[in-house]
Design an enzyme around this catalytic site. Structure first.
Site, PDB file in Angstrom:
ATOM      1  N   ALA A  28       4.457  24.867 -25.866  1.00  0.00           N
ATOM      2  CA  ALA A  28       4.652  24.527 -27.276  1.00  0.00           C
ATOM      3  C   ALA A  28       3.292  24.157 -27.861  1.00  0.00           C
ATOM      4  O   ALA A  28       2.512  23.430 -27.248  1.00  0.00           O
ATOM      5  CB  ALA A  28       5.630  23.364 -27.413  1.00  0.00           C
ATOM      6  N   VAL A  36       0.166  22.852 -30.295  1.00  0.00           N
ATOM      7  CA  VAL A  36      -0.366  21.840 -31.201  1.00  0.00           C
ATOM      8  C   VAL A  36      -0.917  22.546 -32.434  1.00  0.00           C
ATOM      9  O   VAL A  36      -1.679  23.510 -32.322  1.00  0.00           O
ATOM     10  CB  VAL A  36      -1.478  21.020 -30.506  1.00  0.00           C
ATOM     11  CG1 VAL A  36      -2.303  20.246 -31.525  1.00  0.00           C
ATOM     12  CG2 VAL A  36      -0.869  20.070 -29.490  1.00  0.00           C
ATOM     13  N   VAL A  93       1.650  21.898 -23.149  1.00  0.00           N
ATOM     14  CA  VAL A  93       1.078  21.816 -24.485  1.00  0.00           C
ATOM     15  C   VAL A  93       0.016  22.893 -24.663  1.00  0.00           C
ATOM     16  O   VAL A  93      -0.926  22.981 -23.874  1.00  0.00           O
ATOM     17  CB  VAL A  93       0.469  20.432 -24.748  1.00  0.00           C
ATOM     18  CG1 VAL A  93      -0.111  20.367 -26.151  1.00  0.00           C
ATOM     19  CG2 VAL A  93       1.520  19.340 -24.557  1.00  0.00           C
ATOM     20  N   LYS A  94       0.175  23.710 -25.694  1.00  0.00           N
ATOM     21  CA  LYS A  94      -0.815  24.743 -26.001  1.00  0.00           C
ATOM     22  C   LYS A  94      -1.892  24.155 -26.906  1.00  0.00           C
ATOM     23  O   LYS A  94      -1.602  23.623 -27.983  1.00  0.00           O
ATOM     24  CB  LYS A  94      -0.148  25.934 -26.695  1.00  0.00           C
ATOM     25  CG  LYS A  94       0.730  26.769 -25.791  1.00  0.00           C
ATOM     26  CD  LYS A  94       1.433  27.881 -26.549  1.00  0.00           C
ATOM     27  CE  LYS A  94       0.491  28.997 -26.922  1.00  0.00           C
ATOM     28  NZ  LYS A  94       1.223  30.125 -27.579  1.00  0.00           N
ATOM     29  N   ILE A  95      -3.134  24.284 -26.442  1.00  0.00           N
ATOM     30  CA  ILE A  95      -4.282  23.766 -27.165  1.00  0.00           C
ATOM     31  C   ILE A  95      -5.255  24.915 -27.402  1.00  0.00           C
ATOM     32  O   ILE A  95      -5.529  25.695 -26.488  1.00  0.00           O
ATOM     33  CB  ILE A  95      -4.989  22.654 -26.350  1.00  0.00           C
ATOM     34  CG1 ILE A  95      -4.023  21.513 -26.014  1.00  0.00           C
ATOM     35  CG2 ILE A  95      -6.212  22.137 -27.086  1.00  0.00           C
ATOM     36  CD1 ILE A  95      -3.597  20.676 -27.186  1.00  0.00           C
TER      37      ILE A  95
END
Length: 219
Positions: free
Chosen positions: A57, A59, A83-85
């Site tokens: 998902a 950011v 978390v996708k950064i």
């Protein structure tokens, strides 16, 4: 190589899981927006309830503190959330902090081996080189995937490589041939992978011949 679905469509995901070949999901607000007026958190949690594997998902804020706050919120939604950064200077700082906190990060929008190297050094669990978008501008996207895999193998980095921005079945095949850990693909590509006209023709012939020799219209 494992296959993730790049989707926010829960019907597609359920079908892929039923086939027994999908072990994770990558998604983003754009994919969720395509599904209509649905709330981001509820969609991500619905996805997590369908597939027992990593669910990326994204950011979508700027600034280290804001990114950290949103990332921690995303990670709190389900234990399978990754978390996708984005691969930016701020993204590296956020990745390093989150990794120390035990939050898994998928460093996304990767377009160079240098970005992938920094992702691994910062502690990213996954890095996502975008194949199709590089192909679109005349570069060899799969060569990037290959270069990252060779570098990670040489230095024994634990960061997994997700071949992303997959446009067609040959992309997926090429990703498997260069040793990608994962390919994240649209559902339409997954369906294309199983289809072949000779399989369809052969199966139709077998069914027709069975009906003829068995004297039955149905099995």
């Amino acid at each position: 190589m494992r296959i993730f679905l790049d989707t926010a469509n829960t019907d597609e995901l359920r079908q892929g899981v039923k086939w027994g070949v999908v072990s994770g999901v990558t998604t983003n607000p754009t994919l969720i927006a395509q599904e209509g007026n649905k709330e981001y958190q509820s969609v991500v949690q619905d996805i997590c309830a369908i597939v027992n594997g990593p669910v990326s998902a994204e950011v979508v804020v700027e600034g280290v503190e804001a990114m950290l706050e949103q990332a921690r919120t995303l990670a709190s939604w389900h234990h399978n959330v990754v978390v996708k950064i984005p691969a930016t200077p701020e993204g590296l700082e956020v990745t390093s902090i989150l990794a120390k906190e035990g939050i898994k990060v998928n460093l996304t929008l990767c377009f160079s081996p240098n970005q992938a190297l920094l992702a691994a050094l910062a502690g990213a669990t996954y890095v996502s080189p975008f194949v199709g978008r590089l192909d679109d501008i005349g570069q060899d996207g799969m060569l990037l995937v290959k270069s990252i895999i060779e570098m990670f193998k040489y230095y024994s980095y634990s960061t997994k490589v997700i071949a992303a921005s997959i446009r067609h079945p040959m992309h997926c095949l090429a990703a498997s041939q260069v040793g990608a850990d994962i390919a994240t693909i649209p559902f339409k590509v997954l369906k294309q992978m199983i289809k072949h006209p000779l399989t369809e023709d052969g199966n139709a012939r077998f069914l027709s011949d069975w009906q003829r020799v068995s004297g039955k219209n149905n099995l």
